[in-house]
Design an enzyme around this catalytic site. Structure first.
Site, PDB file in Angstrom:
ATOM      1  N   VAL A  14      -7.716   4.143   2.807  1.00  0.00           N
ATOM      2  CA  VAL A  14      -6.054   3.876   2.701  1.00  0.00           C
ATOM      3  C   VAL A  14      -5.020   5.073   2.127  1.00  0.00           C
ATOM      4  O   VAL A  14      -3.991   5.563   2.758  1.00  0.00           O
ATOM      5  CB  VAL A  14      -5.526   3.167   1.954  1.00  0.00           C
ATOM      6  CG1 VAL A  14      -4.257   2.747   1.506  1.00  0.00           C
ATOM      7  CG2 VAL A  14      -6.790   1.752   2.519  1.00  0.00           C
ATOM      8  N   VAL A 136      -1.974  -7.960   1.554  1.00  0.00           N
ATOM      9  CA  VAL A 136      -2.618  -8.906   2.351  1.00  0.00           C
ATOM     10  C   VAL A 136      -2.346  -9.008   3.918  1.00  0.00           C
ATOM     11  O   VAL A 136      -0.790  -8.791   4.469  1.00  0.00           O
ATOM     12  CB  VAL A 136      -1.347 -10.052   2.171  1.00  0.00           C
ATOM     13  CG1 VAL A 136      -1.485 -10.950   2.827  1.00  0.00           C
ATOM     14  CG2 VAL A 136      -1.757 -10.998   0.654  1.00  0.00           C
ATOM     15  N   LYS A 210      -6.698 -12.789  -1.152  1.00  0.00           N
ATOM     16  CA  LYS A 210      -5.449 -12.617  -0.580  1.00  0.00           C
ATOM     17  C   LYS A 210      -4.615 -13.994  -1.172  1.00  0.00           C
ATOM     18  O   LYS A 210      -3.429 -14.206  -0.340  1.00  0.00           O
ATOM     19  CB  LYS A 210      -5.482 -12.555   0.939  1.00  0.00           C
ATOM     20  CG  LYS A 210      -5.906 -10.905   1.344  1.00  0.00           C
ATOM     21  CD  LYS A 210      -6.096 -10.361   2.790  1.00  0.00           C
ATOM     22  CE  LYS A 210      -6.883  -9.001   2.258  1.00  0.00           C
ATOM     23  NZ  LYS A 210      -7.356  -8.787   4.036  1.00  0.00           N
TER      24      LYS A 210
HETATM   25  P1  NDP Z   1     -12.066   3.466  -0.030  1.00  0.00           P
HETATM   26  O1  NDP Z   1     -12.857   2.643  -0.455  1.00  0.00           O
HETATM   27  O2  NDP Z   1     -12.107   4.061   0.933  1.00  0.00           O
HETATM   28  O3  NDP Z   1     -11.343   4.108  -0.779  1.00  0.00           O
HETATM   29  C1  NDP Z   1     -11.724   4.497  -2.388  1.00  0.00           C
HETATM   30  C2  NDP Z   1     -10.763   5.230  -2.712  1.00  0.00           C
HETATM   31  O4  NDP Z   1     -10.818   4.450  -4.372  1.00  0.00           O
HETATM   32  C3  NDP Z   1     -11.732   6.429  -2.923  1.00  0.00           C
HETATM   33  O5  NDP Z   1     -11.554   7.778  -3.123  1.00  0.00           O
HETATM   34  C4  NDP Z   1     -12.843   6.336  -4.558  1.00  0.00           C
HETATM   35  O6  NDP Z   1     -13.460   7.532  -4.937  1.00  0.00           O
HETATM   36  C5  NDP Z   1     -11.340   5.856  -5.576  1.00  0.00           C
HETATM   37  N1  NDP Z   1     -11.886   4.843  -6.374  1.00  0.00           N
HETATM   38  C6  NDP Z   1     -12.543   4.185  -6.406  1.00  0.00           C
HETATM   39  N2  NDP Z   1     -13.151   4.150  -6.860  1.00  0.00           N
HETATM   40  C7  NDP Z   1     -12.776   4.432  -8.369  1.00  0.00           C
HETATM   41  C8  NDP Z   1     -12.198   4.847  -9.559  1.00  0.00           C
HETATM   42  N3  NDP Z   1     -12.959   3.690 -11.076  1.00  0.00           N
HETATM   43  N4  NDP Z   1     -11.708   5.182 -10.424  1.00  0.00           N
HETATM   44  C9  NDP Z   1     -11.090   6.580  -9.440  1.00  0.00           C
HETATM   45  N5  NDP Z   1     -11.261   6.371  -8.065  1.00  0.00           N
HETATM   46  C10 NDP Z   1     -11.675   5.517  -7.133  1.00  0.00           C
HETATM   47  O7  NDP Z   1     -11.227   2.555   0.440  1.00  0.00           O
HETATM   48  P2  NDP Z   1     -10.177   1.822   1.249  1.00  0.00           P
HETATM   49  O8  NDP Z   1      -9.072   3.388   1.356  1.00  0.00           O
HETATM   50  O9  NDP Z   1     -10.173   0.896   2.496  1.00  0.00           O
HETATM   51  O10 NDP Z   1      -9.360   0.893   0.526  1.00  0.00           O
HETATM   52  C11 NDP Z   1      -8.949   1.142  -1.258  1.00  0.00           C
HETATM   53  C12 NDP Z   1      -8.328  -0.188  -1.143  1.00  0.00           C
HETATM   54  O11 NDP Z   1      -7.113  -0.661  -0.488  1.00  0.00           O
HETATM   55  C13 NDP Z   1      -9.172  -1.467  -1.661  1.00  0.00           C
HETATM   56  O12 NDP Z   1      -8.463  -1.867  -2.677  1.00  0.00           O
HETATM   57  C14 NDP Z   1      -8.682  -2.418  -0.313  1.00  0.00           C
HETATM   58  O13 NDP Z   1      -9.062  -3.285  -0.233  1.00  0.00           O
HETATM   59  C15 NDP Z   1      -7.297  -2.286   0.186  1.00  0.00           C
HETATM   60  N6  NDP Z   1      -7.040  -2.287   1.346  1.00  0.00           N
HETATM   61  C16 NDP Z   1      -7.727  -1.710   2.114  1.00  0.00           C
HETATM   62  C17 NDP Z   1      -6.991  -2.047   3.868  1.00  0.00           C
HETATM   63  C18 NDP Z   1      -7.957  -1.063   5.025  1.00  0.00           C
HETATM   64  O14 NDP Z   1      -8.132  -1.727   6.105  1.00  0.00           O
HETATM   65  N7  NDP Z   1      -9.045  -0.145   4.016  1.00  0.00           N
HETATM   66  C19 NDP Z   1      -6.360  -2.629   4.335  1.00  0.00           C
HETATM   67  C20 NDP Z   1      -6.061  -3.129   3.062  1.00  0.00           C
HETATM   68  C21 NDP Z   1      -5.929  -3.080   1.948  1.00  0.00           C
HETATM   69  P3  NDP Z   1     -14.461   8.063  -3.935  1.00  0.00           P
HETATM   70  O15 NDP Z   1     -13.665   9.068  -2.240  1.00  0.00           O
HETATM   71  O16 NDP Z   1     -14.662   9.295  -5.064  1.00  0.00           O
HETATM   72  O17 NDP Z   1     -15.349   7.564  -3.967  1.00  0.00           O
HETATM   73  N1  HSE Z   2     -11.264  -5.114   4.360  1.00  0.00           N
HETATM   74  C1  HSE Z   2     -10.019  -5.977   4.463  1.00  0.00           C
HETATM   75  C2  HSE Z   2      -9.964  -6.823   6.071  1.00  0.00           C
HETATM   76  C3  HSE Z   2      -9.074  -4.963   4.318  1.00  0.00           C
HETATM   77  O1  HSE Z   2     -11.590  -6.701   6.665  1.00  0.00           O
HETATM   78  O2  HSE Z   2      -9.089  -7.406   5.809  1.00  0.00           O
HETATM   79  C4  HSE Z   2      -7.888  -5.426   4.301  1.00  0.00           C
HETATM   80  O3  HSE Z   2      -7.517  -5.856   3.198  1.00  0.00           O
END
Ligand code: NDP
Ligand code: HSE
Length: 337
Positions: A14, A136, A210
């Site tokens: 994201v 959501v 959600k």
């Molecule tokens: P990823 O696992 O791809 O990325 C998570 C990022 O957060 C990484 O860069 C990670 O660091 C960083 N991170 C995690 N914990 C920490 C911490 N304690 N301190 C600093 N950095 C941290 O997740 P997504 O991008 O897929 O998702 C991000 C958020 O968005 C989540 O909450 C997810 O539920 C939500 N979301 C995701 C969607 C999707 O389609 N993927 C859709 C809608 C919501 P590092 O790179 O070093 O591991």
């Molecule tokens: N892991 C979540 C899903 C990302 O599959 O719906 C979107 O919130």
């Protein structure tokens, strides 16, 4: 031209999507909205991790694993929060709002289900807003729609498919009968749908977060968490899916929250569970990573929204929309639109 300085917490699927969209839409943002989004700092867990894949054009010196660097990175107008889990995400965002009076745009539904009300209050006290459309149903504009509906409608029920990964898995189990659950889950992760730890996806806990956010928005309150039954898709075997197909039925993972009156008392009743539906059901045709949300109101009856529920661009694009809405509203407030 207005320059808006922002930081990104979390630079996975994201967070990188936000950066990519800011690059791809740079000229349009300048020409149509007279605004430039400047990314001042980006927080990850380990900035020195070898082999980290970064988007083209990204300046790696912006990466840090210390929130202190983010807090000290000059004036910050907006924090894009796309980390995983309630903590330390909430503490980081709170510190940024307290120190910089910044607006918040988040995709982190676990954090927002738990701390959303407090965060909105904190940001409100600083005269700023919190955007949480991405929390959501990914790219489906359910938050904006509910906020608008609530101006006149009385919402009685919100029901739908709120997790893209489970719908992708259930669809794949039906359309590719020989394919293993593990291979399908790995594909959902490779496509950026499933969480790095997919437990919340398949157990129903992601849909739970959600649904709590939707309950709060629709009814002004969440049900008591322990009273909400949450059943995941782990018990749905290939044999059960095949049996359902033979009966022209499909499994859907359905989250539902409803305002009911019991013994003269109004109560929110919510649940998350797999459901067998037939071709007459509104959720039967919702396939792959798509989510759908059906909202029941007094004046409208039922309105159903459907679209991509996860993935880099559906999610990051609605976060950039939240941000741009705030930029436009601030311009109107200051009379500079
Ligand atoms: P990823 O696992 O791809 O990325 C998570 C990022 O957060 C990484 O860069 C990670 O660091 C960083 N991170 C995690 N914990 C920490 C911490 N304690 N301190 C600093 N950095 C941290 O997740 P997504 O991008 O897929 O998702 C991000 C958020 O968005 C989540 O909450 C997810 O539920 C939500 N979301 C995701 C969607 C999707 O389609 N993927 C859709 C809608 C919501 P590092 O790179 O070093 O591991
Ligand atoms: N892991 C979540 C899903 C990302 O599959 O719906 C979107 O919130």
């Amino acid at each position: 031209m207005q320059s808006v300085r922002a930081v990104i917490l979390g630079f996975g699927t994201v967070g990188q999507g936000i950066f990519n969209i800011a690059q791809q839409r740079r000229a349009e943002l300048r020409e149509q909205h007279q605004v430039e989004l400047v990314i001042a700092k980006v927080l990850v867990t380990d900035a020195a991790r070898a082999g980290r894949a970064l988007p083209e054009g990204f300046d790696a010196s912006l990466l840090t694993d210390k929130i202190e660097d983010v807090l000290a990175s000059g004036p910050i107008d907006t924090v894009f929060e796309c980390m995983v889990g309630a903590q330390p995400a909430y503490d980081h965002v709170r510190a940024l709002v307290q120190q910089h009076g910044c607006a918040v745009v988040t995709a982190n539904k676990v954090m927002f289900a738990k701390h959303g009300a407090a965060l909105r209050e904190l940001a409100g006290a600083a005269g700023r807003q919190v955007g949480y459309e991405a929390c959501v149903a990914g790219g489906v504009p359910v938050i904006k729609t509910l906020q608008n509906m609530k101006l006149v409608q009385h919402i009685t029920k919100v029901e739908g498919i709120l997790n893209g990964t489970t719908n992708f898995i259930l669809t794949s189990m039906r359309t590719n009968p020989g394919k293993s659950y593990e291979a399908t889950l790995a594909e959902a992760q490779a496509k950026g749908y499933a969480e790095a730890d997919p437990y919340n996806d398949v157990s129903g806990m992601d849909a739970f977060s959600k649904l709590m956010i939707l309950s709060e928005l629709a009814f002004g309150a969440q049900p008591a968490w322990p009273e909400v039954p949450v059943v995941g898709i782990q018990e749905i075997t290939a044999a059960k899916v095949a049996e359902a197909s033979a009966q022209q039925q499909r499994y859907r993972h359905v989250a539902s929250t409803e305002l009911v009156t019991e013994g003269g008392q109004r109560k929110i009743v919510a649940s998350i569970r797999p459901l067998l539906v037939d071709a007459q059901h509104a959720l039967y045709a919702v396939e792959d990573v798509h989510n759908a949300v059906a909202v029941s109101t007094d004046y409208l009856g039922v309105v159903t929204l459907m679209g991509p529920g996860a993935g880099m661009y559906p999610t990051a694009s609605v976060m950039v929309e939240d941000w741009l809405t705030f930029v436009q509203q601030n311009k109107l407030k200051s009379g500079s639109a």
